[in-house]
Design a protein around this motif. Structure first.
Motif, mmCIF file in Angstrom:
data_model
loop_
_atom_site.group_PDB
_atom_site.id
_atom_site.type_symbol
_atom_site.label_atom_id
_atom_site.label_comp_id
_atom_site.label_asym_id
_atom_site.label_seq_id
_atom_site.Cartn_x
_atom_site.Cartn_y
_atom_site.Cartn_z
ATOM 1 N N ALA A 147 0.836 -1.204 0.000
ATOM 2 C CA ALA A 147 0.000 0.000 0.000
ATOM 3 C C ALA A 147 0.870 1.252 0.000
ATOM 4 O O ALA A 147 1.955 1.275 0.583
ATOM 5 C CB ALA A 147 -0.913 0.007 1.216
ATOM 6 N N LYS A 148 0.397 2.303 -0.666
ATOM 7 C CA LYS A 148 1.070 3.607 -0.686
ATOM 8 C C LYS A 148 0.138 4.597 0.017
ATOM 9 O O LYS A 148 -0.922 4.941 -0.495
ATOM 10 C CB LYS A 148 1.340 4.069 -2.122
ATOM 11 N N ILE A 149 0.543 5.058 1.181
ATOM 12 C CA ILE A 149 -0.333 5.841 2.044
ATOM 13 C C ILE A 149 0.272 7.207 2.304
ATOM 14 O O ILE A 149 1.406 7.316 2.783
ATOM 15 C CB ILE A 149 -0.568 5.120 3.389
ATOM 16 N N GLY A 150 -0.472 8.258 1.990
ATOM 17 C CA GLY A 150 -0.058 9.613 2.311
ATOM 18 C C GLY A 150 -0.750 10.063 3.586
ATOM 19 O O GLY A 150 -1.959 9.912 3.733
ATOM 20 N N VAL A 151 0.029 10.599 4.530
ATOM 21 C CA VAL A 151 -0.516 11.044 5.817
ATOM 22 C C VAL A 151 -0.591 12.569 5.812
ATOM 23 O O VAL A 151 0.410 13.249 5.575
ATOM 24 C CB VAL A 151 0.352 10.565 6.991
ATOM 25 N N PHE A 209 2.772 14.138 -5.183
ATOM 26 C CA PHE A 209 3.018 12.790 -4.661
ATOM 27 C C PHE A 209 1.708 12.176 -4.184
ATOM 28 O O PHE A 209 1.390 11.020 -4.498
ATOM 29 C CB PHE A 209 4.025 12.822 -3.515
ATOM 30 N N LEU A 210 0.933 12.949 -3.414
ATOM 31 C CA LEU A 210 -0.348 12.454 -2.913
ATOM 32 C C LEU A 210 -1.308 12.138 -4.055
ATOM 33 O O LEU A 210 -2.139 11.237 -3.952
ATOM 34 C CB LEU A 210 -0.978 13.490 -1.979
ATOM 35 N N GLU A 211 -1.185 12.862 -5.157
ATOM 36 C CA GLU A 211 -2.068 12.655 -6.301
ATOM 37 C C GLU A 211 -1.630 11.468 -7.152
ATOM 38 O O GLU A 211 -2.451 10.646 -7.573
ATOM 39 C CB GLU A 211 -2.092 13.922 -7.165
ATOM 40 N N TRP A 260 -4.023 5.774 -0.956
ATOM 41 C CA TRP A 260 -4.850 6.025 0.227
ATOM 42 C C TRP A 260 -4.357 7.288 0.917
ATOM 43 O O TRP A 260 -3.166 7.589 0.889
ATOM 44 C CB TRP A 260 -4.756 4.850 1.204
ATOM 45 N N ILE A 261 -5.286 8.029 1.495
ATOM 46 C CA ILE A 261 -4.940 9.203 2.292
ATOM 47 C C ILE A 261 -5.413 8.949 3.722
ATOM 48 O O ILE A 261 -6.570 8.589 3.950
ATOM 49 C CB ILE A 261 -5.617 10.487 1.754
ATOM 50 N N LEU A 262 -4.500 9.122 4.670
ATOM 51 C CA LEU A 262 -4.857 9.023 6.082
ATOM 52 C C LEU A 262 -4.790 10.422 6.671
ATOM 53 O O LEU A 262 -3.712 11.013 6.767
ATOM 54 C CB LEU A 262 -3.904 8.083 6.820
ATOM 55 N N GLU A 263 -5.934 10.966 7.044
ATOM 56 C CA GLU A 263 -5.988 12.300 7.644
ATOM 57 C C GLU A 263 -6.076 12.166 9.158
ATOM 58 O O GLU A 263 -6.928 11.446 9.680
ATOM 59 C CB GLU A 263 -7.199 13.071 7.121
ATOM 60 N N LEU A 264 -5.173 12.852 9.857
ATOM 61 C CA LEU A 264 -5.232 12.916 11.316
ATOM 62 C C LEU A 264 -5.910 14.222 11.700
ATOM 63 O O LEU A 264 -5.445 15.301 11.343
ATOM 64 C CB LEU A 264 -3.829 12.835 11.921
ATOM 65 N N HIS A 281 -9.066 7.434 3.776
ATOM 66 C CA HIS A 281 -9.805 7.642 2.525
ATOM 67 C C HIS A 281 -9.155 6.821 1.426
ATOM 68 O O HIS A 281 -7.947 6.923 1.193
ATOM 69 C CB HIS A 281 -9.805 9.117 2.119
ATOM 70 N N GLU A 282 -9.937 6.001 0.746
ATOM 71 C CA GLU A 282 -9.408 5.226 -0.376
ATOM 72 C C GLU A 282 -9.409 6.111 -1.618
ATOM 73 O O GLU A 282 -10.453 6.557 -2.084
ATOM 74 C CB GLU A 282 -10.253 3.985 -0.634
ATOM 75 N N GLY A 283 -8.221 6.367 -2.138
ATOM 76 C CA GLY A 283 -8.099 7.228 -3.311
ATOM 77 C C GLY A 283 -6.920 8.168 -3.155
ATOM 78 O O GLY A 283 -6.227 8.184 -2.136
ATOM 79 N N ASN A 284 -6.683 8.979 -4.194
ATOM 80 C CA ASN A 284 -5.552 9.900 -4.176
ATOM 81 C C ASN A 284 -5.974 11.267 -3.640
ATOM 82 O O ASN A 284 -7.056 11.424 -3.077
ATOM 83 C CB ASN A 284 -4.932 10.012 -5.564
ATOM 84 N N TYR A 285 -5.124 12.272 -3.852
ATOM 85 C CA TYR A 285 -5.352 13.580 -3.237
ATOM 86 C C TYR A 285 -6.626 14.246 -3.733
ATOM 87 O O TYR A 285 -7.408 14.778 -2.933
ATOM 88 C CB TYR A 285 -4.150 14.490 -3.495
ATOM 89 N N SER A 286 -6.852 14.230 -5.056
ATOM 90 C CA SER A 286 -8.039 14.898 -5.591
ATOM 91 C C SER A 286 -9.317 14.216 -5.101
ATOM 92 O O SER A 286 -10.323 14.883 -4.831
ATOM 93 C CB SER A 286 -8.007 14.934 -7.123
#
Length: 645
Positions: free
Chosen positions: A120-124, A310-312, A317-321, A329-334
């Motif tokens: 998995a590639k996860i942006g925090v 990078f997030l896009e 996946w995006i993990l928002e704290l 969130h499953e998906g990229n930045y947009s």
């Protein structure tokens, strides 16, 4: 209550469990154990099968609780075994993870349940201070005081890039050689066995065994693409623009140490990478290369970053704290931005400045590159409109950055003619010419050490060129922020005192704003405003400096790497403020997304001390550069010979 698969919700290339599924008894997750991660070096972690848990004892229930007996211990071991079996498919598992500051003043992470799938590639993302770095430190085994469970896959190799890494070897080459030591050992073993086949005294049995071993080694080499190891190492060192191999690590700058540490991680064949702001101190070209590398990386990546491309392009996946909660969130930045817009709409917050900023960015990101470039250029024709615009009506409580307008600019803003500058026996700039229009926003790009900061100092009158002319218009009122954030800050002041001068209200030209509200625009809430400047991190000092200068009513702003360490929300707010600013700006930045959204022009160092001035945003500049120079691979910076006149 047991931890069953039926209680989880698949999300984030990872598995997420909401707090609604918290076990009724905390004892299952608060088990006695020692820290099972052994740090091989500052960047590499080898995990074992023991669960990670906090070291301090828990009062009342749980395996640290009083009483119990053998029967209870056996039941706990059954629970642990079941948990181990059910989470073995994940690269990393968190269950009931919470972290509170030692003084109990703030809960940073609140009862988080997450499990990361392999690959998995996860942006925090999240506001500064939301716990992003703390989360990675817990995953890396650096932070051990927490509640709940944080467990890597048994036997997995995990690499961790801290914000301020340390290097344990004397030279850059030794650092990189150590990173590929295991790969070289495989190649050496293959070569040794190949030589053994040439032994005239080898027996048939020995030859059969050697051939079998060679086949296994060859499979390992092919799987890791080790035949190309030397080329891969050279390419990584060039692409991240590392110092020379014989450079002493003791004298490297913080940025150089980060680049060496990052290169070590990428070459070390880890199963999982934990990266805390890896794009800081990288130029735009190096970031583009890193993006491609991580997209092709077969392991798991958990990355804290403000780099939205990078997030896009990489993150699945995006993990928002947010206020201690982990929101996957499953998906990229947009996709995440669109979901956030809908969430604000559902919360009836569509009229807030924050919601409007999200909506404006979403509209921009949905448009094609040509339309994005046209929008940037349209700003050049809107100077009078921007100058006459009033401050937003919701400004007093908006929480969004606003830059008050300065005096009207004349026809001449900045004109540079045939500029030449050398430093420390290196020719940095030669034959530079450019002219800045009234509403222009110039993005300055190039490798570290190219002379970008030196150019900014010359424009601000803090340094002199060797030859050439810098003409600043008579109507220009200029302010600037350099990379040395403490240079113009008083370390004894509080954040509030430094930004506001202890004034209750601030005059922002066309409006008056409460001083504490103004500080909050830059992420300093309530008690944070009383923190001493001397105790702030680099990113916090960055925000203090921005808040301090952007209220001054200038019509010309110079910013040197303003996006470093800013969270995505603050970045978006800064972008909107610059786009609506009735003046000019010159911004040194490696953030391609930021430059695409804001820049009307790009000023780029292209090597051999030559610079190119281009009208358009960063994407358009890159297309133009490839047509002019070709799509050459990234090389370490070179300077033209310094010739005596």
């Amino acid at each position: 209550m047991m931890f069953h698969k039926s209680t989880v919700i698949a999300a984030l290339g990872l598995l997420a469990v909401s707090s609604a599924f918290t076990p009724s008894s905390p004892s299952f997750f608060h088990k006695a154990s020692t820290n099972s991660i052994s740090i091989a070096n500052s960047n590499s972690i080898q995990t074992s099968s023991t669960l990670l848990a906090k070291k301090k004892k828990q009062g009342g229930g749980g395996s640290y609780g009083k009483g119990g007996g053998q029967g209870q211990q056996e039941k706990q071991s059954v629970k642990d075994a079941r948990f181990d079996a059910e989470t073995r498919q994940f690269m990393f598992t968190m269950a009931g993870l919470s972290k509170t500051l030692p003084d109990k003043s703030k809960t940073i992470l609140k009862n988080i349940y997450l499990s990361f799938y392999p690959g998995a590639k996860i942006g925090v993302v999240g506001l500064n201070g939301s716990g992003k770095s703390t989360l990675l430190k817990i995953m890396a085994g650096v932070e051990t005081e927490f509640d709940g469970t944080a467990r890597p896959l048994p036997g997995a190799s995990i690499g961790y890039l801290a914000q301020e890494p340390e290097l344990e070897f004397e030279t850059v080459k030794e650092c990189i050689d150590d990173a590929v030591q295991s790969s070289k050992a495989v190649l050496d073993a293959y070569n040794d066995m190949s030589m053994k086949l040439a032994d005239p005294d080898i027996t048939d049995e020995e030859m059969t065994k050697t051939l079998e071993d060679l086949e296994k080694l060859n499979d390992q080499i092919e799987a890791g693409d080790l035949w190309e190891l030397d080329r891969v190492v050279e390419r990584a060192m060039d692409s991240l623009r590392l110092p020379p191999g014989d450079a002493k690590t003791a004298v490297l700058s913080g940025g150089e140490k980060r680049r060496v540490s990052l290169c070590r991680l990428l070459l070390s064949s880890h199963d999982m990478l934990l990266l805390d702001e890896p794009t800081n101190h990288l130029d735009a070209e190096s970031i583009s290369w890193l993006e491609q590398f991580l997209a092709q990386f077969k392991g798991t990546v958990v990355c804290i970053t403000h780099d939205r491309y990078f997030l896009e392009n990489v993150a699945g996946w995006i993990l928002e704290l947010d206020r201690g909660e982990g929101i996957p969130h499953e998906g990229n930045y947009s996709g995440w931005l669109e979901a956030k817009s809908k969430r604000l709409e559902g919360e009836k917050k569509t009229e807030t400045a924050a919601a409007k900023a999200v909506s404006a960015e979403l509209e921009w990101i949905r448009s094609n590159p040509k339309a994005q470039g046209n929008k940037s250029k349209a700003r050049l024709k809107r100077y009078d409109e921007l100058l006459l615009a009033t401050a937003p009506t919701e400004l007093r409580s908006a929480g969004q950055i606003y830059i008050p307008p300065g005096p009207r600019l004349g026809d001449v803003v900045v004109d540079v003619t045939d500029l030449k500058k050398s430093f420390d026996e290196r020719l940095l700039i030669e034959g530079l010419n450019f002219s800045l229009p009234q509403a222009g926003i110039v993005g300055v790009v190039g490798p570290n050490g190219a002379g970008k900061s030196t150019l900014m100092k010359m424009l601000m009158g803090k340094d002199e060129p060797d030859s050439g002319i810098i003409k600043i218009g008579e109507t220009v009122k200029m302010i600037g922020v350099g990379q040395d954030r403490m240079e113009e800050l008083n370390p004894e002041n509080t954040v509030f005192e430094e930004i506001t001068g202890n004034m209750d209200e601030l005059d922002l030209g066309t409006t008056v704003v409460n001083s504490r509200t103004y500080c909050s625009w830059y992420g300093f809430k309530s008690g944070q405003q009383q923190a001493k400047v001397a105790n702030l991190s680099g990113g916090e000092r960055n925000r203090v400096q921005l808040a301090k200068i952007l209220k001054s009513g200038a019509n010309m702003i110079i910013l040197d790497e303003p996006t470093n360490d800013l969270d995505v929300e603050t970045l978006r707010s800064l972008e909107e403020a610059l786009l609506n600013f009735a003046g000019c700006a010159i911004v040194v930045s490696h953030d391609r997304y930021f430059l695409d959204r804001t820049a009307t022009h790009i000023l780029a160092c292209e090597g051999d001390s030559k610079w190119h001035y281009f009208e358009g945003n960063y994407y358009e500049y890159e297309e133009n550069r490839k047509k002019r120079l070709g799509a050459a691979s990234i090389k370490r910076i070179k300077y033209a010979p310094l010739l005596n006149a």
